[in-house]
Every structure is written in C-alpha cells, then in structure tokens.
Scaffold this active site. Structure first.
Site, PDB file in Angstrom:
ATOM      1  N   SER A  77       0.838  -1.092   0.101  1.00 41.49           N
ATOM      2  CA  SER A  77      -0.029   0.037  -0.001  1.00 41.49           C
ATOM      3  C   SER A  77       0.846   1.182  -0.064  1.00 41.49           C
ATOM      4  CB  SER A  77      -0.934  -0.094   1.142  1.00 41.49           C
ATOM      5  OG  SER A  77      -1.979   0.745   1.033  1.00 41.49           O
ATOM      6  N   HIS A  94      -7.791  -5.403   0.128  1.00 46.16           N
ATOM      7  CA  HIS A  94      -6.798  -4.702   0.381  1.00 46.16           C
ATOM      8  C   HIS A  94      -5.760  -5.395   1.361  1.00 46.16           C
ATOM      9  CE1 HIS A  94      -4.083  -1.311  -0.143  1.00 46.16           C
ATOM     10  NE2 HIS A  94      -4.223  -1.031   1.211  1.00 46.16           N
ATOM     11  N   ASP A 117      -9.795  -4.723  -4.240  1.00 44.92           N
ATOM     12  CA  ASP A 117      -9.434  -3.607  -3.452  1.00 44.92           C
ATOM     13  C   ASP A 117     -10.192  -2.585  -3.383  1.00 44.92           C
ATOM     14  OD1 ASP A 117      -7.769  -1.860  -2.025  1.00 44.92           O
ATOM     15  OD2 ASP A 117      -5.960  -2.802  -2.606  1.00 44.92           O
TER      16      ASP A 117
END
Length: 224
Positions: A117, A204, A173
């Site tokens: 991320s 995610h 996601d």
C-alpha cells in the site's frame, strides 16, 4: 524521521542479501515479519529482512488523526494528492537504510525493496530513484505516488530498465483500486520497464497465494 526500533530478522548468521519491507498506512513494522514463513524461501538463502517504522504524523484523509504514515494523503480520488515533501523525506530515509546495507557488505543487486500500500509507493519511488541499481522492487496493492516522468527530477538517471519489478494487487481492493495498480504498471511499461503483474481474488490485503508469488520472485532474484 523513521523510528530507530526497526525490526530485523536474519535467516542465517551471515547474510549476503537484504530485503527492506515497508508497511502500510496506520500500522508498523511488526505487520509483516509473521508472513516470512509463507514466502517458502530456500533454506540456504541468507537474507536479512528489515522492517522500518514510518513516522507518526497527521493524515488528512483520516480526519487529521496522527498515525504511522510515510506521507500525508490530502485527498483520495482517481489518484492520490499527497504531501510530496514528506514522501521525499521517507524516500531519503529508506535510501539511507539501503546505503547502510551496502556499507555493511551487501551488494546493491542483492537488495530488494518490498512495500504494501503506502509502503509500496515508497518502494516504487525509492527503487526507481536510488543512485545505483538495486536487485528489484516488489510493490503490493499500491500505486506510483507521482507520474513516473517526475521521478528522474533531481537525479542523473532513473533505475536501469532491466531492474526486476513485481506488482501484486487484489481484484476487489476498495482502498487502492485495481485501476491505480494497473496505471502504475502501464506507466512502467511505457518507460521501458518490464514489470511482472499479478492479480488475486482478494481485497486490500495479502493472501497465502500472493505471498507465494512474492516468495518465488524473491528466490528468483536472489538466486542469480
């Protein structure tokens, strides 16, 4: 400033490779050490894992809450509006960790950057701009924090087009949309890189399947 309480995991008493792994927004360096066994790395691989902690600072999109973040996110839309100065500060400090590993005897081509991320965005930026070709970048559920054309600003050149890049993303996601991951891969290809792109039926997060792909990639890069 990145905290000094960086987690270090060594798979052998004497390591000849380093994997610097950046966590995501709001967590810390303890997030990923438990995933190492799922990489299923060869027992003979002598790798040092380093898990730095992002600084604690306010994050605008989270109501100004103070949390561990590599940079402030000002808005979230199709792309990301970020605090570029904070990004560059994090990139500089991760680059310092890379340099420390080189000074400790690890060859640059045996240093891999991994990030999830927001940490993946830092991995992209650091690996592409570091003044010396590293072993590769593995970017998980992430995006390029700014257009790739801007990365060479302030540097003599960007990383060699032959540098291995692995990009992993969840098809479901809802934090970093799949389109942002796809955009990063497309920009890299247009620049001349050849990123390896994999998607997974996940949100995610990381999965056993995605970690297996990451482990195979790490093994490939460090077995050359």
């Amino acid at each position: 400033m990145i905290d000094n309480d960086m987690i270090v995991v060594e798979t052998k008493p004497a390591c000849d490779a380093a994997i610097i792994w950046m966590h995501g927004l709001g967590v810390d360096g303890s997030d990923f050490p438990p995933t190492i066994p799922y990489l299923k790395l060869p027992k003979e691989l002598a790798a040092r894992f380093l898990f730095p902690n992002a600084p604690e600072q306010a994050v605008t999109v989270n109501g100004g809450m103070v949390m561990r973040s590599w940079y402030d996110i000002l808005s979230m839309g199709i792309g990301r509006e970020i605090n570029d100065a904070q990004l560059q500060s994090s990139v500089s400090q991760i680059s310092d960790i890379v340099t420390q590993q080189i000074d400790a005897g690890i060859a640059p081509e045996r240093i891999l950057l991994v990030g999830f991320s927001q940490g993946g965005a830092v991995a992209y930026e650091t690996g592409l701009s570091y003044p010396g070709n590293l072993g590769g970048i593995a970017a998980m559920s992430t995006y390029l924090p700014r257009p790739i054309e801007q990365i060479s600003i302030g540097n003599n050149s960007v990383a060699a087009l032959s540098m291995p890049i692995l990009s992993l993303h969840g098809e479901h996601d809802d934090v970093v949309p799949l389109t942002l991951g796809e955009s990063a891969v497309e920009q890299l290809k247009q620049k001349g890189y050849q990123p390896e792109w994999h998607t997974f039926k996940m949100a995610h997060e990381v999965s056993v399947e995605s970690l297996a792909v990451l482990g195979r990639w790490i093994t490939q890069q460090l077995s050359k």
